[in-house]
Design an enzyme around this catalytic site. Structure first.
Site, PDB file in Angstrom:
ATOM      1  N   ASP A  82       0.858  -1.188   0.000  1.00  0.00           N
ATOM      2  CA  ASP A  82       0.000   0.000   0.000  1.00  0.00           C
ATOM      3  C   ASP A  82       0.896   1.242   0.000  1.00  0.00           C
ATOM      4  OD1 ASP A  82      -2.373   1.403   0.100  1.00  0.00           O
ATOM      5  OD2 ASP A  82      -2.543   1.304   2.290  1.00  0.00           O
ATOM      6  N   HIS A 208      -9.325   5.595  -1.227  1.00  0.00           N
ATOM      7  CA  HIS A 208      -8.499   5.580  -0.008  1.00  0.00           C
ATOM      8  C   HIS A 208      -9.162   6.453   1.051  1.00  0.00           C
ATOM      9  CE1 HIS A 208      -4.532   3.738  -1.303  1.00  0.00           C
ATOM     10  NE2 HIS A 208      -5.275   3.671  -2.390  1.00  0.00           N
ATOM     11  N   ASN A 230     -10.045   1.379   0.930  1.00  0.00           N
ATOM     12  CA  ASN A 230      -8.978   1.168   1.925  1.00  0.00           C
ATOM     13  C   ASN A 230      -9.389   1.758   3.265  1.00  0.00           C
ATOM     14  OD1 ASN A 230      -7.636   0.291  -0.356  1.00  0.00           O
ATOM     15  ND2 ASN A 230      -5.756   1.431   0.084  1.00  0.00           N
ATOM     16  N   VAL A 231      -9.232   0.957   4.307  1.00  0.00           N
ATOM     17  CA  VAL A 231      -9.572   1.400   5.665  1.00  0.00           C
ATOM     18  C   VAL A 231      -8.432   1.013   6.596  1.00  0.00           C
ATOM     19  CG1 VAL A 231     -11.231   1.226   7.562  1.00  0.00           C
ATOM     20  CG2 VAL A 231     -12.034   0.948   5.205  1.00  0.00           C
TER      21      VAL A 231
HETATM   22  P1  13P Z   1      -7.569   5.592   6.558  1.00  0.00           P
HETATM   23  O1  13P Z   1      -6.430   5.269   7.481  1.00  0.00           O
HETATM   24  O2  13P Z   1      -7.952   7.006   6.564  1.00  0.00           O
HETATM   25  O3  13P Z   1      -8.728   4.666   6.734  1.00  0.00           O
HETATM   26  O4  13P Z   1      -7.008   5.342   5.072  1.00  0.00           O
HETATM   27  C1  13P Z   1      -6.487   4.087   4.759  1.00  0.00           C
HETATM   28  C2  13P Z   1      -5.885   4.106   3.423  1.00  0.00           C
HETATM   29  O5  13P Z   1      -6.338   4.748   2.504  1.00  0.00           O
HETATM   30  C3  13P Z   1      -4.708   3.255   3.245  1.00  0.00           C
HETATM   31  O6  13P Z   1      -4.253   3.255   1.944  1.00  0.00           O
END
Ligand code: 13P
Length: 282
Positions: A82, A208, A230-231
């Site tokens: 990521d 994201h 994405n979280v």
């Molecule tokens: P958050 O930490 O805001 O949920 O975002 C996660 C993310 O986009 C990781 O690529």
């Protein structure tokens, strides 16, 4: 199950009108909780490791742990880099067995983002690894009022077709009003912009900065064409909060702490899997 690229699962999500979550992990408790959630919900597991993580000495051991969990998991598992910071970092991830890599050139000028993403795609595709890139820039929640809320960094829809065609990228992360981390103020998403991007390209789109969005915002974004969300931050914050609350009530053992973290990850990951419509798909 063997590790597999998330590409087919994302194409299925896109076609089926649902989304897969990607959760980031930094340790075994978080990883254990995620796996329990993915298996209980019968969902394709997409697990992310931050590019910055590779600077840690225990990176290889952590990757080996996730691969070991994946080998005995009852659901397919994808392991994605990521926010890969460079070509070299993406190649390192591929050599460690990652199935997918995100190359984040979103702070670069467009031409440079295209040139570097294309290089990553060539190397990754040569060994069957899929690539996510970011066009526009998803900023941080801390600076939301001076950046995202002002539409700074938003994806330029006019550049999307060229970016996808010239890079050959498999998935595209878009900037439509989300931000990483805790939002300063209320997040506002531009779903019309998202629909416009969706009309212009065929590949799965990624959002994201999932932490802090409302259920309605998630549903709206998925309806408008997001296939992967994405979280991260919310999972870590809720775990820390629950550990703190438990420690106020009684003396915790070391094992209590990792157990609370794992069960919180299982519950919160399960919540997102259900909300995004990813449960029961495998
Ligand atoms: P958050 O930490 O805001 O949920 O975002 C996660 C993310 O986009 C990781 O690529």
């Amino acid at each position: 199950m063997a590790l597999v690229s998330v590409k087919q699962a994302l194409l299925a999500a896109q076609a089926g009108g649902y989304a897969l979550p990607l959760f980031d992990t930094f340790d075994m408790a978080a990883t254990d909780g995620m796996f329990q959630a993915f298996e209980a919900k019968r969902a394709h597991a997409c697990i992310g490791l931050y590019g910055g993580f590779f600077e840690r000495p225990n990176a290889r051991a952590n990757v080996a742990y996730i691969r070991e969990c994946a080998a005995t998991a009852k659901v397919p598992v994808s392991l994605m880099l990521d926010h890969g910071a460079s070509f070299e970092q993406c190649v390192l991830a591929i050599s460690l067995g990652f199935t997918d890599v995100m190359f984040d050139g979103s702070r670069l000028p467009l031409e440079e983002n295209i040139a570097q993403t294309r290089l990553v795609v060539r190397a990754a595709h040569a060994v069957g690894v899929a690539v996510e890139a970011e066009l526009g820039h998803v900023g941080s929640g801390r600076e939301y009022q001076s950046f995202g809320a002002k539409r700074l960094g938003f994806t330029d829809p006019a550049a999307v077709e060229r970016f996808v065609a010239e890079t050959g990228v498999d998935f595209l992360a878009v900037a439509i009003g989300t931000a990483h981390g805790v939002y300063q103020g209320e997040p506002q998403l531009d779903l019309d912009l998202l629909r416009e991007i969706r009309r212009r390209v065929e590949i799965p789109l990624v959002m994201h900065g999932g932490s802090g969005l409302s259920d309605a915002q998630f549903r709206g974004a998925i309806e408008a064409g997001i296939a992967k969300v994405n979280v991260a931050t919310e999972l870590f914050m809720t775990s820390a909060q629950r550990i703190t609350e438990a420690a106020r009530a009684r003396e915790l053992s070391y094992f209590d702490i990792s157990r609370i973290a794992a069960t919180t990850f299982q519950e919160r990951c399960g919540f997102y899997i259900d909300l995004f419509g990813a449960a029961g798909r495998v």
